[in-house]
Design an enzyme around this catalytic site. Sequence first.
Site, PDB file in Angstrom:
ATOM      1  N   GLY A  45       0.841  -1.194   0.000  1.00 43.34           N
ATOM      2  CA  GLY A  45       0.000   0.000   0.000  1.00 43.34           C
ATOM      3  C   GLY A  45       0.870   1.236   0.000  1.00 43.34           C
ATOM      4  O   GLY A  45       1.989   1.217   0.538  1.00 43.34           O
ATOM      5  N   GLN A  50       3.233   9.923   0.761  1.00 44.67           N
ATOM      6  CA  GLN A  50       4.486   9.213   1.041  1.00 44.67           C
ATOM      7  C   GLN A  50       5.536   9.434  -0.049  1.00 44.67           C
ATOM      8  O   GLN A  50       6.700   9.083   0.132  1.00 44.67           O
ATOM      9  CB  GLN A  50       4.230   7.712   1.205  1.00 44.67           C
ATOM     10  N   CYS A  95       5.265   0.126   7.560  1.00 38.53           N
ATOM     11  CA  CYS A  95       4.981   1.271   6.691  1.00 38.53           C
ATOM     12  C   CYS A  95       6.251   1.620   5.933  1.00 38.53           C
ATOM     13  O   CYS A  95       7.339   1.655   6.533  1.00 38.53           O
ATOM     14  CB  CYS A  95       4.535   2.459   7.542  1.00 38.53           C
ATOM     15  N   LEU A  96       6.131   1.874   4.636  1.00 47.79           N
ATOM     16  CA  LEU A  96       7.313   2.230   3.842  1.00 47.79           C
ATOM     17  C   LEU A  96       7.963   3.512   4.354  1.00 47.79           C
ATOM     18  O   LEU A  96       9.163   3.718   4.151  1.00 47.79           O
ATOM     19  CB  LEU A  96       6.926   2.394   2.362  1.00 47.79           C
ATOM     20  N   HIS A 137      -5.051   1.916   7.031  1.00 50.23           N
ATOM     21  CA  HIS A 137      -3.693   2.446   7.203  1.00 50.23           C
ATOM     22  C   HIS A 137      -3.427   3.591   6.215  1.00 50.23           C
ATOM     23  O   HIS A 137      -2.907   4.642   6.590  1.00 50.23           O
ATOM     24  CB  HIS A 137      -2.691   1.296   7.007  1.00 50.23           C
ATOM     25  N   GLU A 138      -3.813   3.401   4.954  1.00 45.86           N
ATOM     26  CA  GLU A 138      -3.538   4.410   3.919  1.00 45.86           C
ATOM     27  C   GLU A 138      -4.425   5.640   4.080  1.00 45.86           C
ATOM     28  O   GLU A 138      -3.967   6.768   3.852  1.00 45.86           O
ATOM     29  CB  GLU A 138      -3.693   3.806   2.515  1.00 45.86           C
ATOM     30  N   HIS A 141      -2.920   7.966   6.440  1.00 47.14           N
ATOM     31  CA  HIS A 141      -1.867   8.804   5.842  1.00 47.14           C
ATOM     32  C   HIS A 141      -2.457  10.090   5.260  1.00 47.14           C
ATOM     33  O   HIS A 141      -1.856  11.160   5.365  1.00 47.14           O
ATOM     34  CB  HIS A 141      -1.153   8.062   4.702  1.00 47.14           C
TER      35      HIS A 141
HETATM   36  C1  QAP Z   1       0.502  -0.562   4.803  1.00 48.64           C
HETATM   37  O1  QAP Z   1       2.699  -1.102   4.263  1.00 48.64           O
HETATM   38  C2  QAP Z   1      -0.008  -1.789   5.477  1.00 48.64           C
HETATM   39  O2  QAP Z   1       9.405  -1.576   7.047  1.00 48.64           O
HETATM   40  C3  QAP Z   1       1.460  -0.839   3.682  1.00 48.64           C
HETATM   41  O3  QAP Z   1      11.366  -2.473   5.459  1.00 48.64           O
HETATM   42  C4  QAP Z   1       0.594  -2.260   6.625  1.00 48.64           C
HETATM   43  O4  QAP Z   1       3.505  -1.878   2.366  1.00 48.64           O
HETATM   44  C5  QAP Z   1      -1.072  -2.463   4.975  1.00 48.64           C
HETATM   45  C6  QAP Z   1       7.450  -2.324   4.053  1.00 48.64           C
HETATM   46  C7  QAP Z   1       0.100  -3.379   7.262  1.00 48.64           C
HETATM   47  C8  QAP Z   1      -1.567  -3.591   5.621  1.00 48.64           C
HETATM   48  C9  QAP Z   1      -0.986  -4.045   6.752  1.00 48.64           C
HETATM   49  C10 QAP Z   1       7.768  -1.915   5.339  1.00 48.64           C
HETATM   50  C11 QAP Z   1       8.456  -2.782   3.243  1.00 48.64           C
HETATM   51  C12 QAP Z   1       6.079  -2.267   3.524  1.00 48.64           C
HETATM   52  C13 QAP Z   1       9.078  -1.975   5.788  1.00 48.64           C
HETATM   53  C14 QAP Z   1       3.718  -1.604   3.509  1.00 48.64           C
HETATM   54  C15 QAP Z   1      10.097  -2.436   4.963  1.00 48.64           C
HETATM   55  C16 QAP Z   1       9.775  -2.840   3.684  1.00 48.64           C
HETATM   56  C17 QAP Z   1       5.028  -1.736   4.156  1.00 48.64           C
HETATM   57 CO    CO Z   2       2.194   3.638   5.660  1.00 50.21          CO
END
Ligand code: QAP
Ligand code: CO
Length: 175
Positions: A45, A50, A95-96, A137-138, A141
Amino acid sequence: MNLNIVEYPDKRLKEISKEIEKFDEQLHKLLDAMYPIMMQSNGIGLAAIQVAHPKRAILLNIPDEDDEQSIDNLIEMINPIIMQKTGETIYQEGCLSVPSFYEDINRYETITVNYLDRDGNTKIIEVDGLLSIAIQHEVDHLNGVLFIDKLSYSRRKKFEKEYKKMLKEKKSSKK
Ligand code: QAP
Ligand code: CO
């Protein structure tokens, strides 16, 4: 369009994103540029804020049963509004914009979302599972809220300590 992921503690992540009014080439270029950034970063996501664009646009790409992400499952949501929410669920979120940190977060289990697609067509969907969690989550943001803002005081303190340490190590390894 050259995009980079904005990372905490960058203040821009606290901005309230603006509603999108024009479904033009400029919007399509932004959405098209967000997708490869999300995939390269192993994200499921991504909100426009971001990548430093404070606009109410999010991308979602939930892996399938074989844990594969496919562009066929890409969902683009413009001006999403969560209309109904029921039940409770807990998921270990990341979270990215907050790399290498994961924590259990409480969310609604099932939500109904009203949004527009890239051409401005209205969509209404009811979802649960990981997609529901990702949308919540999004949408946070878009309102300047990060998942770490939902931690208890003590967990947040623990996070700040760990994160600062990580940033320091990152810096010294670059020198
Ligand atoms: C949001 O999160 C989300 O720390 C999207 O090193 C979170 O894509 C949706 C990511 C939980 C549903 C459940 C995070 C990649 C990606 C990191 C992400 C990392 C590499 C997070
Ligand atoms: Co995020």
